[in-house]
Design an enzyme around this catalytic site. Structure first.
Site, short mmCIF file in Angstrom:
data_model
loop_
_atom_site.label_atom_id
_atom_site.label_comp_id
_atom_site.label_asym_id
_atom_site.label_seq_id
_atom_site.Cartn_x
_atom_site.Cartn_y
_atom_site.Cartn_z
N ALA A 20 0.83 -1.21 0.00
CA ALA A 20 0.00 0.00 0.00
C ALA A 20 0.86 1.25 0.00
CB ALA A 20 -0.94 0.00 1.20
N GLY A 23 2.07 1.53 -3.45
CA GLY A 23 0.92 1.81 -4.31
C GLY A 23 0.44 3.25 -4.19
N ASP A 24 0.49 3.79 -2.99
CA ASP A 24 0.10 5.19 -2.78
C ASP A 24 0.99 6.11 -3.60
OD1 ASP A 24 -1.23 7.42 -1.33
OD2 ASP A 24 0.74 7.64 -0.41
N ALA A 25 2.28 5.88 -3.57
CA ALA A 25 3.22 6.72 -4.31
C ALA A 25 3.03 6.56 -5.81
CB ALA A 25 4.65 6.36 -3.92
N GLU A 28 -0.33 8.27 -6.90
CA GLU A 28 -0.25 9.73 -6.91
C GLU A 28 0.60 10.23 -8.07
OE1 GLU A 28 0.44 13.67 -4.25
OE2 GLU A 28 -0.11 11.80 -3.27
#
Length: 125
Positions: A20, A23-25, A28
């Site tokens: 996660a 995945g967040d990076a 974005e």
């Protein structure tokens, strides 16, 4: 742009929280790139990106994707959902879990299958 890792057994040992985080990076960066053109004021650009990457939007995006996910991807989503016990005060726990699940899936695909990742990201933005 996206790398594909060949050591699949190592990826399966990564925690959903780590997936996660990655995945967040990745998500974005993808959204920022997608909204880059046409040029606009930085504040407008920022507001558009923030609206797309906020947890509520990610949760809705995951719901939209559910019918198209493979069984392996659904398993990764479940792992991501079960990996989080806390949530920001402004969010319902279910919304935060779904957003984290989407980020987990994106992190997993970033490391495992860049072609599938790009296919999914194109459907989200």
């Amino acid at each position: 742009m996206f790398v594909q890792t060949k050591d699949h057994s190592s990826i399966d040992r990564l925690s959903p929280a780590f997936l996660a985080y990655i995945g967040d990076a990745v998500y974005e960066l993808y959204v920022r790139t997608a909204y880059l053109l046409p040029p606009r004021k930085l504040a407008d650009y920022h507001n558009q990106v923030v609206a797309q990457v906020r947890a509520e939007t990610q949760a809705a995006a995951l719901q939209q994707l559910q019918p198209y996910l493979t069984e392996t991807e659904k398993d990764i989503v479940r792992r991501g959902r079960n990996a989080t016990n806390s949530h920001p005060r402004r969010l319902k726990p279910e919304v935060y879990q779904q957003a984290t699940s989407l980020e987990t899936l994106i992190g997993y695909l970033y490391l495992q299958d860049s072609q599938r990742l790009n296919e999914i990201l194109r459907n989200l933005v």
